[in-house]
Design an enzyme around this catalytic site. Sequence first.
Site, PDB file in Angstrom:
ATOM      1  CD  GLU A   1      20.987  70.440  61.956  1.00 56.71           C
ATOM      2  OE1 GLU A   1      20.598  69.461  62.036  1.00 56.71           O
ATOM      3  OE2 GLU A   1      20.655  71.610  62.229  1.00 56.71           O
TER       4      GLU A   1
ATOM      5  N   GLY B   1      17.544  74.037  61.280  1.00 56.66           N
ATOM      6  CA  GLY B   1      17.110  75.022  61.703  1.00 56.66           C
ATOM      7  C   GLY B   1      15.597  75.370  62.188  1.00 56.66           C
TER       8      GLY B   1
ATOM      9  CB  ALA C   1      20.154  76.738  57.963  1.00 56.91           C
TER      10      ALA C   1
ATOM     11  CD  GLU D   1      19.391  74.230  65.198  1.00 56.62           C
ATOM     12  OE1 GLU D   1      19.188  74.611  63.865  1.00 56.62           O
ATOM     13  OE2 GLU D   1      20.404  73.836  65.835  1.00 56.62           O
TER      14      GLU D   1
END
Length: 259
Positions: free
Chosen positions: A134, A111, A66, A114
Site C-alpha cells: 500500500e 487486502g 483491494a 490482510e
Amino acid sequence: MNYETILSEQIDKICKITLNRPKQLNALNTTVFSELEAAMNDAKANENVWAILITGSGEKAFAAGADIKEFSEFNQSQAKELSANGQRIFKLISDCTKPVLAAINGFALGGGLELAMACHLRIASENARFGQPEVGLGVTPGYAGTQRLTELIGRTKATELLLTGEMIKAPEAFILGLVNYVVSPAELDSKSMELLGKITKQSPVALAGILNSINGYFDKKSDGYQTEVNEFAKCFNSEDFKEGTSAFIERRKPNFTGK
Ligand code: CO8
C-alpha cells in the site's frame, strides 16, 4: 447459493470458499466483500460445517489486494467506510468459532494478505508471495494489516515490511511464522484438507472455546486468562465433553456432535 465473485461448496464437514476473479488476480472489490460476508454467515449458521477453507482461483493469486481501480476515485468518507467495512468483515473471520484456514495459492498482497491474516491458520504454496504494498500507492493498509502483521510476526519485521512495501517469498513467510506450512502447488489442497480433517475430528465445542481463548489473549478489552476459565467451564455442560471423557474411559474413539 450462487455468487458472482466467489464459489462456495461443502466437502465433508468443510465449507470451501474460493475467491473467483482470476483475471483480476482475485482483487477484492465491494461485491467480493459482501459475498464473502454472506458465505461466512452461511457457514457459521450451518451446523454441518465444522471448519472453513478460503482460497483463490487460478494458479497466480490468493488475492492481489483491494481492487485499486475501484477505490482510486474514492473520497475520504468513502475510504473510511470501505476500511471500516473491510475490517468488520475480516473480524467476522477472526472471531469465527469454527476454524478458518487460508490456502494461499499465489500472491497475497495488501487486502489479500490482510484476509489471509484474519484466518486462524495459513498454508502457502511455494509460489506464494506476501506483502503490504500500500505504501507505494500512497496509502496505508486499511483492513487491519498494521495490526495483524505486527501481531503475527512481531514489530521489528512487520515495521520493515509495511514501510518498504516489499514482497517476501513463502520460505521467508514460514521462518517469520506468518504461515503454518509451505507445500508444492499440487499439494496445497490436500495438505489443507488433511489439516482441517484432523481438526474436524475434534470436539467443535472445544474448538470454539480454544479460538475464543486465543482471541482473548489479543483482545485489549478482555482478560484472556478469564476467557479461558469461562470457556473451560462451558465445556462441562456439553455432550461433547461427556462423549470425549466416556470414549477415553471405554477405550474407543469419540463421536463428537458439537452439542
Ligand atoms: N486491484 C485491481 N486489479 C488488479 C489488482 C488490484 N489490487 N492486482 C492485479 N490486478 C489486475 C491487473 O490490473 C491486471 O488486469 P488487466 O489485465 O485488466 O490490466 C490483472 O489483474 C493481472 O495483473 P498484472 O498484469 O499486473 O499481473 P503481473 O503478473 O504483471 O503482476 C502483481 C502481478 C505484481 C500482483 C501486480 O498485479 C500488482 O502489483 N498488483 C497490485 C498489488 C497491490 O498493490 N495490492 C495492494 C492493493 S491496496 C490494498 O489492498 C489495500 C488498500 C487499503 C484499503 C482501502 C481502504 C480505502
